[in-house]
Design a protein around this motif. Structure first.
Motif: not given
Length: 157
Positions: A27-28, A34-35, A56-59, A70-75
């Motif tokens: 997963a990591l 995925k950047g 990682l905690q936010l992901i 993708a939404e998580i990446g935007e944030i």
């Protein structure tokens, strides 16, 4: 002496993060591909920073509430703006409110489906009780067996 996880210069191994967050090395590495995470390297080993740990905690929180990567990446990308987190907070608020609306809609759809299925069960039980009562399982027994099966499936996840 306890380890201070909040020290900005603290680093973590992939194993430490996997144990702490109950995730897999795969997963990591996936989040890295995925950047979303940017571990440093010490030879072949990944070395995660305090910032990577926070990301990682936010992901994982975002995934738990159903946000797309993708939404998580935007944030996460908005953290770099150095505006005290204002843009990141505003984007998070928007995504969270969107997710609430989507989940409430799903809950409504599920409630309607349950009501429809219950009406169907009632009609089928009534019909069977009039035509073939020998084929009619006791509802309590049937529910208990199905709920046990669903419980078994939950443990597999």
């Amino acid at each position: 002496m306890p380890v201070d996880l909040r020290r900005p210069n603290r680093t973590f191994s992939i194993r430490q993060l996997c144990l702490e967050f109950k995730c897999t090395p795969r997963a990591l590495r996936f989040y890295e591909d995925k950047g979303l995470l940017f571990p440093a390297r010490d030879g072949l080993n990944r070395v995660y920073s305090y910032k990577d740990r926070a990301r990682l905690q936010l992901i994982l929180r975002g995934k738990r509430v159903g946000l797309a990567l993708a939404e998580i990446g935007e944030i996460l990308d908005l953290y770099e703006l150095n505006d005290g987190g204002a843009a990141q907070n505003a984007k998070s608020l928007l995504k969270f409110r969107e997710r609430i609306v989507a989940l409430e809609s799903q809950r409504s759809d599920i409630d309607h489906a349950i009501d429809e299925l219950r009406r169907g069960c009632d009609a089928l039980e009534k019909h069977l009780s009039e035509t073939r009562p020998d084929l009619l399982p006791r509802a309590a027994d049937y529910d208990q067996v199905l709920r046990a099966r669903l419980g078994d499936l939950e443990h597999v996840k």
